[in-house]
Design an enzyme around this catalytic site. Structure first.
Site: not given
Length: 399
Positions: A167-169
């Site tokens: 999700a961060d990436i």
């Protein structure tokens, strides 16, 4: 050859993964990334072990091509230095919880009053507006809230987190596209702008066909493990010694696949069309695994690839890192640094005229202090005084 973003200066006020990954990509493309770190450094410097030559390997994964300025922005002298940096920069990226950057005194309005052309990107869990704006948003919480975690794992079992903070990436990629778009617009119009980048927005969009399935039918998508909701065969299958992923997306590929693995499958009425195969996915899986169970993954892989069937062994990280394709594409490189020899991932930006480049390694804390401050006109004596007054900091090792 020059890098595409040579001459673009970016102030990186981000920590953890989404912000640092985005600015790292921009650094690969040639931007000058000044990583602003608090006195104790980016929080991921302490996310260890493991270490690589005394630097947290987690920190190393997202912070190459950056210069570190370790500075106390809660002091007036630290704020004055940062204002000078804003005046000379093209982009500011921050990923504090909404409201924190305003308390520091560096909101978009303040930054724009210093530099009217600045592109200012705020990355947050839920965005700068809405009823959840103040909620904390780490990767796993966003995966859960977006619906992505609800469709992972095997039927009837607990959700499964992807092994990297996906999700961060994903958010980082949307942030990178947004920043590049804003820079292009500034080139056309001369105007900077504000970017409100939400992790939830980004990952809700990543639902793609699963979301559209719900919107078109009103039914929640099912958990399918490694299988595909609309294509079969399309999942991981057990072999004699491990697993192989097989992806058969067209009728032509299905015919070839059957001829290669088991010609009898093509004549089965349950498997006549893709719709039939999806409807009988579990039966199809059993038949395919029965055909594969006496052969090794390597043997099956070579046979399928030679016949044009998209497939792959389920590699370990070590397998992937040692593969001939990764080596040929220079996706692992060796670097000599001030703190020792390291190996880090290469850059995927293979542009013919302005390729990405790993110009320098992830920095030790404050290693760029002198160079960055001299760039804005400070003398050696003034910089030494900042050290003495605990305005700036330096540390060679994270351990």
């Amino acid at each position: 050859m020059e890098n595409a973003l040579k001459g673009i200066k970016i102030l990186d006020l981000t920590q953890a993964m989404s912000g640092p990954f985005a600015t790292m990509l921009l650094g690969d493309l040639g931007a000058d990334i000044i990583k602003i770190e608090p006195p104790d450094g980016d929080q991921t410097r302490s996310w260890a072990p493991p270490y690589m030559e005394g630097i947290s390997s987690y920190f190393m994964s997202t912070n190459r091509n950056k210069r570190s300025l370790a500075i106390n922005l809660k002091t007036e002298e630290g704020k004055q230095i940062f204002r000078k940096l804003i005046a000379e920069s093209d982009v500011l990226v921050e990923n504090f919880r909404p409201g924190v950057i305003e308390k520091l005194g560096f909101s978009y309005d303040i930054a724009r009053s210093i530099n009217k052309n600045i592109v200012y990107c705020s990355i947050s869990g839920y965005g700068q507006t809405g009823p959840m704006r103040d909620y904390p948003g780490y990767d796993l919480a966003i995966l859960a809230m977006s619906g992505l975690l609800g469709i992972t794992g095997n039927p009837g079992e607990s959700p499964v987190k992807f092994a990297v903070p996906i999700a961060d990436i994903t958010t980082a990629l949307f942030a990178t596209v947004s920043i590049l778009s804003a820079l292009y617009n500034r080139e056309r119009t001369g105007e900077g702008q504000y970017i409100d980048l939400s992790m939830l927005d980004s990952n809700f969009l990543v639902l793609t066909h699963q979301l559209m399935s719900y919107l078109s039918t009103g039914k929640n998508p099912e958990k399918l493990g490694s299988a595909h909701s609309s294509i079969a065969p399309y999942q991981a299958y057990k072999t004699l010694d491990s697993y192989i992923v097989i992806t058969v997306g067209t009728e032509k590929l299905w015919k070839t696949f059957c001829e290669t693995i088991d010609p009898g499958l093509e004549n089965r009425t349950e498997f006549k069309t893709n719709v039939d195969r999806v409807s009988h996915r579990e039966l199809l899986k059993k038949e395919i695994e029965d055909a594969l169970k006496k052969k090794t993954t390597e043997d099956i892989y070579r046979t399928l690839v030679q016949n044009g069937i998209p497939c792959a062994p389920v590699n370990s990280v070590a397998d992937a890192a040692s593969s001939s394709q990764i080596k040929f594409r220079e996706m692992i490189i060796n670097m000599d640094t001030d703190y020792g020899k390291i190996r880090i991932p290469g850059t995927p930006f293979k542009l013919s005229k302005t390729p990405g480049e790993i110009r320098f390694p992830p920095p030790s804390l404050g290693s760029g202090n002198e160079e960055i401050l001299q760039d804005i006109g400070m003398t050696s004596g003034q910089i030494e005084e900042l050290y003495n007054k605990n305005i700036i900091f330096k540390r060679m090792k994270d351990e």
